[in-house]
Design a protein around this motif. Structure first.
Motif, PDB file in Angstrom:
ATOM      1  N   GLN B  37       0.861  -1.182   0.000  1.00  0.00           N
ATOM      2  CA  GLN B  37       0.000   0.000   0.000  1.00  0.00           C
ATOM      3  C   GLN B  37       0.898   1.233   0.000  1.00  0.00           C
ATOM      4  O   GLN B  37       1.840   1.304   0.805  1.00  0.00           O
ATOM      5  N   LYS B  39       0.395   5.267   0.344  1.00  0.00           N
ATOM      6  CA  LYS B  39      -0.437   6.445   0.515  1.00  0.00           C
ATOM      7  C   LYS B  39       0.252   7.640  -0.133  1.00  0.00           C
ATOM      8  O   LYS B  39       1.484   7.642  -0.281  1.00  0.00           O
ATOM      9  N   LEU B  47       1.740  -5.131   3.037  1.00  0.00           N
ATOM     10  CA  LEU B  47       0.479  -5.597   3.626  1.00  0.00           C
ATOM     11  C   LEU B  47       0.392  -7.121   3.657  1.00  0.00           C
ATOM     12  O   LEU B  47       0.008  -7.708   4.665  1.00  0.00           O
ATOM     13  N   VAL B  58      -1.106  -5.388  10.347  1.00  0.00           N
ATOM     14  CA  VAL B  58      -1.988  -4.943   9.265  1.00  0.00           C
ATOM     15  C   VAL B  58      -3.427  -5.377   9.587  1.00  0.00           C
ATOM     16  O   VAL B  58      -3.659  -6.519   9.972  1.00  0.00           O
ATOM     17  N   ARG B  61      -9.019  -6.566   7.613  1.00  0.00           N
ATOM     18  CA  ARG B  61      -9.880  -6.330   6.452  1.00  0.00           C
ATOM     19  C   ARG B  61      -9.102  -6.490   5.139  1.00  0.00           C
ATOM     20  O   ARG B  61      -9.692  -6.580   4.065  1.00  0.00           O
ATOM     21  N   PHE B  62      -7.787  -6.517   5.220  1.00  0.00           N
ATOM     22  CA  PHE B  62      -6.953  -6.750   4.040  1.00  0.00           C
ATOM     23  C   PHE B  62      -6.685  -8.241   3.891  1.00  0.00           C
ATOM     24  O   PHE B  62      -6.418  -8.926   4.879  1.00  0.00           O
ATOM     25  N   ILE B  75     -10.011  -5.806   0.026  1.00  0.00           N
ATOM     26  CA  ILE B  75     -10.309  -5.032   1.233  1.00  0.00           C
ATOM     27  C   ILE B  75     -11.773  -5.345   1.539  1.00  0.00           C
ATOM     28  O   ILE B  75     -12.658  -5.017   0.737  1.00  0.00           O
ATOM     29  N   LEU B  78     -14.065  -1.217   2.976  1.00  0.00           N
ATOM     30  CA  LEU B  78     -13.204  -0.074   2.692  1.00  0.00           C
ATOM     31  C   LEU B  78     -13.367   1.013   3.749  1.00  0.00           C
ATOM     32  O   LEU B  78     -14.504   1.377   4.124  1.00  0.00           O
ATOM     33  N   GLN B  79     -12.235   1.519   4.212  1.00  0.00           N
ATOM     34  CA  GLN B  79     -12.223   2.600   5.185  1.00  0.00           C
ATOM     35  C   GLN B  79     -11.606   3.864   4.574  1.00  0.00           C
ATOM     36  O   GLN B  79     -10.820   3.769   3.627  1.00  0.00           O
ATOM     37  N   GLU B  81      -9.225   5.662   5.438  1.00  0.00           N
ATOM     38  CA  GLU B  81      -7.756   5.680   5.479  1.00  0.00           C
ATOM     39  C   GLU B  81      -7.130   4.714   4.460  1.00  0.00           C
ATOM     40  O   GLU B  81      -5.905   4.661   4.347  1.00  0.00           O
ATOM     41  N   ASP B  82      -7.961   3.987   3.720  1.00  0.00           N
ATOM     42  CA  ASP B  82      -7.438   3.065   2.719  1.00  0.00           C
ATOM     43  C   ASP B  82      -7.189   3.750   1.375  1.00  0.00           C
ATOM     44  O   ASP B  82      -6.767   3.098   0.406  1.00  0.00           O
ATOM     45  N   TYR B  86      -2.206   0.611  -4.582  1.00  0.00           N
ATOM     46  CA  TYR B  86      -1.811  -0.728  -4.151  1.00  0.00           C
ATOM     47  C   TYR B  86      -1.026  -1.398  -5.279  1.00  0.00           C
ATOM     48  O   TYR B  86      -1.410  -1.307  -6.453  1.00  0.00           O
TER      49      TYR B  86
END
Lengths: 119, 107
Positions: B37, B39, B47, B58, B61-62, B75, B78-79, B81-82, B86
């Protein structure tokens, strides 16, 4: 806490040389394979080079073979990338990364250092 | 060189959605595949390693699956912060190669 801190980037003219450094802390540096990965502006990740724990074995991407040299100083916990005959397309953020001891993944990364090759 | 083809190159999804990214290798790579990941403005972060193993710390959810030439990264919910790009990466052969990346945006 593992820290990898790259330095040495900057603006350099085509054909010139530059050396990048990556200072490691929080790990037993001499246990790790170390890598350089680069990322041109707005582009994806590209593997550049790797060196084994004692520095005796190295590998390179074809795009840098013969121009770049990876090395390490385990006494100083520092990784290097000597870059010669720089080209405009070497412009990128250069990351150093550790290869995991239990997996063949880049499990720790530095923050990167930007190299710009331009006249 | 082993070419890694990721799809889609970008996607937009809502918070709570399930997101799936695929990665196809040009040669059989067993399970020698990792997912990262990245950002905006940051270094990549590992991850998933060995196609399906979650890196320590980690969120669960991943997830990852696959073997051979076809791999999936998920994922589950999804949040915000995601928001990130990728990348898949193979380590079967040198040169180590990455997929082109999938940019995930939040609707």
């Amino acid at each position: 806490e593992v820290q990898l801190v790259e330095s040495g980037g900057g603006l350099v003219q085509p054909g010139r040389s530059l050396r990048l450094s990556c200072a490691a802390s929080g790990i037993t540096f001499s246990d790790y394979w170390m890598h350089w990965v680069r990322q041109a502006p707005g582009k994806g990740l590209v593997w550049v080079s790797r060196v084994n724990p004692d520095g005796s074995f190295t590998s390179y991407a074809d795009s840098v073979k013969g121009r770049f040299a990876i090395s390490r100083d385990n006494a100083e916990n520092t990784l290097y990338l000597q870059m010669n005959s720089l080209r405009v397309d070497d412009t990128a953020v250069y990351y150093c990364a550790t290869e995991g001891l239990g997996n063949d993944a880049f499990d720790n990364w530095g923050q990167g250092t930007m190299l710009t090759v331009s006249s | 060189d082993i070419e890694m083809t990721q799809s889609p190159s970008s996607l937009s999804a809502s918070v709570g959605d399930r997101v799936t990214i695929t990665c196809q290798a040009s040669l059989h790579i067993n399970n020698y595949l990792n997912w990262y990941q990245q950002k905006p403005g940051k270094a990549p972060k590992l991850l998933i390693y060995d196609a399906s193993n979650l890196e320590t710390g980690v969120p669960s959810r991943f997830g990852g699956s696959g073997s051979g030439t076809d791999f999936t990264f998920t994922i589950s919910s999804l949040q915000p912060e995601d928001l990130a790009t990728y990348y898949c990466q193979q380590y079967k052969d040198l040169p180590l190669t990455f997929g082109g990346g999938t940019k995930v945006e939040i609707k």
